[in-house]
Write a protein that holds these residues in place. Sequence first.
Motif, PDB file in Angstrom:
ATOM      1  N   LEU A 131       0.780  -1.277  -0.066  1.00 14.53           N
ATOM      2  CA  LEU A 131       0.384   0.093   0.308  1.00 14.53           C
ATOM      3  C   LEU A 131       1.023   1.283  -0.067  1.00 14.53           C
ATOM      4  O   LEU A 131       1.525   1.171   0.775  1.00 14.53           O
ATOM      5  N   SER A 132       0.856   2.393  -1.001  1.00 10.39           N
ATOM      6  CA  SER A 132       1.668   3.380  -1.521  1.00 10.39           C
ATOM      7  C   SER A 132       0.356   4.771  -0.852  1.00 10.39           C
ATOM      8  O   SER A 132       1.834   5.737  -0.905  1.00 10.39           O
ATOM      9  N   ASP A 133      -0.431   4.465   0.229  1.00  8.66           N
ATOM     10  CA  ASP A 133      -0.277   5.403   0.900  1.00  8.66           C
ATOM     11  C   ASP A 133      -0.757   5.284   2.448  1.00  8.66           C
ATOM     12  O   ASP A 133      -0.733   4.344   2.523  1.00  8.66           O
ATOM     13  N   ALA A 134      -1.006   6.445   3.052  1.00 11.22           N
ATOM     14  CA  ALA A 134      -1.177   6.561   4.370  1.00 11.22           C
ATOM     15  C   ALA A 134      -2.456   5.593   4.840  1.00 11.22           C
ATOM     16  O   ALA A 134      -3.479   6.228   3.867  1.00 11.22           O
ATOM     17  N   PRO A 135      -2.636   5.430   5.756  1.00 12.89           N
ATOM     18  CA  PRO A 135      -4.145   4.209   6.293  1.00 12.89           C
ATOM     19  C   PRO A 135      -4.808   5.834   6.765  1.00 12.89           C
ATOM     20  O   PRO A 135      -4.977   7.248   6.923  1.00 12.89           O
ATOM     21  N   GLY A 136      -6.177   5.341   6.512  1.00 15.52           N
ATOM     22  CA  GLY A 136      -7.239   6.533   7.005  1.00 15.52           C
ATOM     23  C   GLY A 136      -8.105   6.776   6.182  1.00 15.52           C
ATOM     24  O   GLY A 136      -9.064   7.746   5.701  1.00 15.52           O
ATOM     25  N   GLY A 137      -7.982   6.402   4.214  1.00 18.30           N
ATOM     26  CA  GLY A 137      -8.520   7.681   3.820  1.00 18.30           C
ATOM     27  C   GLY A 137     -10.393   6.055   3.693  1.00 18.30           C
ATOM     28  O   GLY A 137     -10.348   4.910   4.101  1.00 18.30           O
ATOM     29  N   GLY A 138     -11.052   6.166   2.312  1.00 17.41           N
ATOM     30  CA  GLY A 138     -11.911   5.919   1.795  1.00 17.41           C
ATOM     31  C   GLY A 138     -11.185   4.984   0.825  1.00 17.41           C
ATOM     32  O   GLY A 138     -11.951   3.903   0.530  1.00 17.41           O
ATOM     33  N   GLY A 201      11.029  -0.560  -4.301  1.00 18.94           N
ATOM     34  CA  GLY A 201      10.569  -0.337  -2.564  1.00 18.94           C
ATOM     35  C   GLY A 201      10.415   1.451  -1.840  1.00 18.94           C
ATOM     36  O   GLY A 201      10.251   1.308  -0.894  1.00 18.94           O
ATOM     37  N   ILE A 202       9.981   2.040  -2.869  1.00 21.26           N
ATOM     38  CA  ILE A 202       9.777   3.415  -2.377  1.00 21.26           C
ATOM     39  C   ILE A 202       7.879   3.080  -1.457  1.00 21.26           C
ATOM     40  O   ILE A 202       7.873   3.602  -0.801  1.00 21.26           O
ATOM     41  N   THR A 203       7.497   2.420  -2.556  1.00 19.40           N
ATOM     42  CA  THR A 203       5.670   2.473  -2.184  1.00 19.40           C
ATOM     43  C   THR A 203       5.480   2.186  -0.186  1.00 19.40           C
ATOM     44  O   THR A 203       4.663   2.990  -0.159  1.00 19.40           O
ATOM     45  N   PRO A 204       5.952   0.939   0.100  1.00 15.41           N
ATOM     46  CA  PRO A 204       5.351   0.956   1.103  1.00 15.41           C
ATOM     47  C   PRO A 204       6.389   2.385   2.512  1.00 15.41           C
ATOM     48  O   PRO A 204       6.374   2.821   3.023  1.00 15.41           O
ATOM     49  N   MET A 205       7.683   3.262   1.450  1.00 20.68           N
ATOM     50  CA  MET A 205       8.373   4.212   2.858  1.00 20.68           C
ATOM     51  C   MET A 205       7.276   5.744   2.442  1.00 20.68           C
ATOM     52  O   MET A 205       7.409   6.328   2.918  1.00 20.68           O
ATOM     53  N   ILE A 206       6.330   5.560   0.946  1.00 24.70           N
ATOM     54  CA  ILE A 206       5.813   6.533   1.096  1.00 24.70           C
ATOM     55  C   ILE A 206       4.335   6.616   2.715  1.00 24.70           C
ATOM     56  O   ILE A 206       4.270   7.481   2.992  1.00 24.70           O
ATOM     57  N   SER A 207       3.718   4.804   2.363  1.00 24.37           N
ATOM     58  CA  SER A 207       3.046   4.953   4.012  1.00 24.37           C
ATOM     59  C   SER A 207       3.612   5.331   4.770  1.00 24.37           C
ATOM     60  O   SER A 207       3.153   6.055   5.334  1.00 24.37           O
ATOM     61  N   MET A 208       4.885   5.228   5.221  1.00 24.30           N
ATOM     62  CA  MET A 208       5.300   5.532   6.456  1.00 24.30           C
ATOM     63  C   MET A 208       5.365   6.838   6.472  1.00 24.30           C
ATOM     64  O   MET A 208       4.946   7.399   7.466  1.00 24.30           O
ATOM     65  N   LEU A 209       6.158   7.251   5.432  1.00 25.30           N
ATOM     66  CA  LEU A 209       6.128   8.791   5.821  1.00 25.30           C
ATOM     67  C   LEU A 209       5.154   9.744   4.850  1.00 25.30           C
ATOM     68  O   LEU A 209       5.035  10.567   6.138  1.00 25.30           O
ATOM     69  N   ASN A 210       3.896   9.315   4.588  1.00 18.13           N
ATOM     70  CA  ASN A 210       2.655  10.163   4.806  1.00 18.13           C
ATOM     71  C   ASN A 210       1.931   9.700   6.273  1.00 18.13           C
ATOM     72  O   ASN A 210       1.495  11.243   6.807  1.00 18.13           O
ATOM     73  N   ASP A 211       2.285   8.545   7.176  1.00 21.88           N
ATOM     74  CA  ASP A 211       1.519   8.682   7.920  1.00 21.88           C
ATOM     75  C   ASP A 211       1.987   9.117   9.568  1.00 21.88           C
ATOM     76  O   ASP A 211       1.658   9.724   9.798  1.00 21.88           O
ATOM     77  N   SER A 212       3.759   9.341   9.057  1.00 20.94           N
ATOM     78  CA  SER A 212       4.005   9.876  10.644  1.00 20.94           C
ATOM     79  C   SER A 212       4.565  11.514  10.023  1.00 20.94           C
ATOM     80  O   SER A 212       4.300  12.215  10.975  1.00 20.94           O
ATOM     81  N   LEU A 213       4.083  11.650   8.767  1.00 21.20           N
ATOM     82  CA  LEU A 213       3.903  13.591   9.058  1.00 21.20           C
ATOM     83  C   LEU A 213       3.286  13.974   9.646  1.00 21.20           C
ATOM     84  O   LEU A 213       2.698  14.889   9.998  1.00 21.20           O
ATOM     85  N   VAL A 214       2.244  13.628   9.672  1.00 23.81           N
ATOM     86  CA  VAL A 214       0.718  13.447  10.053  1.00 23.81           C
ATOM     87  C   VAL A 214       0.626  13.164  10.968  1.00 23.81           C
ATOM     88  O   VAL A 214      -0.051  13.851  12.604  1.00 23.81           O
ATOM     89  N   HIS A 215       0.775  12.479  12.133  1.00 25.90           N
ATOM     90  CA  HIS A 215       0.665  11.601  13.399  1.00 25.90           C
ATOM     91  C   HIS A 215       1.714  11.851  13.787  1.00 25.90           C
ATOM     92  O   HIS A 215       1.540  11.499  15.709  1.00 25.90           O
ATOM     93  N   ASP A 216       2.936  11.741  13.772  1.00 25.25           N
ATOM     94  CA  ASP A 216       3.778  11.845  14.665  1.00 25.25           C
ATOM     95  C   ASP A 216       4.738  13.380  14.621  1.00 25.25           C
ATOM     96  O   ASP A 216       6.122  12.904  13.838  1.00 25.25           O
ATOM     97  N   GLN A 217       4.093  14.790  15.281  1.00 24.93           N
ATOM     98  CA  GLN A 217       4.195  15.602  14.654  1.00 24.93           C
ATOM     99  C   GLN A 217       5.122  15.428  14.795  1.00 24.93           C
ATOM    100  O   GLN A 217       6.121  15.620  16.095  1.00 24.93           O
ATOM    101  N   GLY A 218       6.301  16.495  14.695  1.00 25.10           N
ATOM    102  CA  GLY A 218       8.124  16.450  14.804  1.00 25.10           C
ATOM    103  C   GLY A 218       9.151  15.151  15.323  1.00 25.10           C
ATOM    104  O   GLY A 218      10.071  15.750  15.293  1.00 25.10           O
ATOM    105  N   ARG A 219       8.282  13.916  14.860  1.00 26.23           N
ATOM    106  CA  ARG A 219       9.837  13.414  14.639  1.00 26.23           C
ATOM    107  C   ARG A 219      10.778  13.214  13.416  1.00 26.23           C
ATOM    108  O   ARG A 219       9.470  13.308  12.316  1.00 26.23           O
TER     109      ARG A 219
END
Length: 429
Positions: A131-138, A201-219
């Motif tokens: 999956l290549s985007d963060a969790p949470g959408g429809g 291999g960028i695809t899971p990293m995009i998912s991790m990146l998008n999710d972390s920037l929203v939920h782990d602010q400042g990480r």
Amino acid sequence: MTALELFLYILLGALVQVAIAAFVVLVKRWRDLRFMQKRMAGLAVATPSEPILDDLKSAFKPGPWKGERAFRVAKREIESPDGKICSFYLEPEDGGGLADFKPGQFLTFQLDIADPTSSGPAKAVTRCYSLSDAPGGGRYRVSIKRVPPPLDQPDAPPGVSSNYFHDHVDEGDVLQVKAPSGHFYLERGTSPIVLIAGGIGITPMISMLNDSLVHDQGREIWLFYGVRNSKEQAMQEHLERLDGRYPNFHLHVCYSRPLPGDELGRDYQHDGRVDVDLLRRTLKFQVYDFYICGPRQMMESLVPALDEWGVPDQHIHYEAFGPASIPRPNRKKDEPSDEGEQRQGPISVTFATSGKTVAWDPACDNLLDFAEQNGVEIESGCRAGGCGSCQTTIQSGEVSYNHSPDFDPEPGACLMCVSRPKHDVTLEA
């Protein structure tokens, strides 16, 4: 004007004001209701190039479903200048909500693909895509690279499933999909992370990146992304926008074969491949968690190099695309689980169908890697215990699992990608 007439005019004005106020309230309530309906149906999602927003988390989320579920392709989008990476946006055909997932996990697809070289029936093919985007959408998104024949085997067939997606899966088509799974994912937290991607291999990293920037602010997040040149780089605009927007995100793109028009410092930050020397020169001195995903050559060189650098085993997380045998000389092996194993000498693995008996290599991570090292071909998909493609009958002996698999194997069978022999074992392979 009489007093009665004046009173009636005042009363009429008050009623008009009340009616206007009521109308405004009703319109606002109607708009809120429409928004909620769209969000529940999966229509009010973030744009493809932005992380999913927090408020989408309230959308209905059922648990993972059993077996396959029908998903309709809502959208296709090319993600790289060479056209070889395409994103597919998937919405549940039944209109229900989506099971949540952890950033880095994958979907398993059950495909019926006809053999272009024959007129026989279609062949069932199981393939897994991150999956290549963060969790949470429809809706879900997977981004798939068209796989050409190997350079050293130009006459070999290209990637069966990736080419099927690119050539035959269009908007409106329905696919059979298993629920998200996989043990390579990012947990939310505050510790600094290093994401390392090679090619698709960028695809899971995009998912991790998008999710972390929203939920782990400042990480603190470092992304090292290696490709040959600008034609192969996926989602460049999205990554550069995030790099400029979030001061805690550090983007480092490496080109191994830049094109004449590729400019160092503008299109990419480093010449060559992602390696430990680059990490040593770039990263600050502190403890990181490393997440790595890429082709076999990168994984087989980089993961052991992190071991040699002294990165503790619990801080190295990786997933390979395709067969990869990753030696881990500094990795602590599991201790024998009972006295019988302690007394036993070398373990032998017999592949009955292939007619091979080979001494087990304790440095090997799993039976699937071991089989491939010894020239035994095994059908595989996720290589993480999630899809069941490598399920193999155990004719005799017993195996142990590196971790509990998501797929439940049949009695008397094992998943070779996540298992190791406990004693001498004979497999129907």
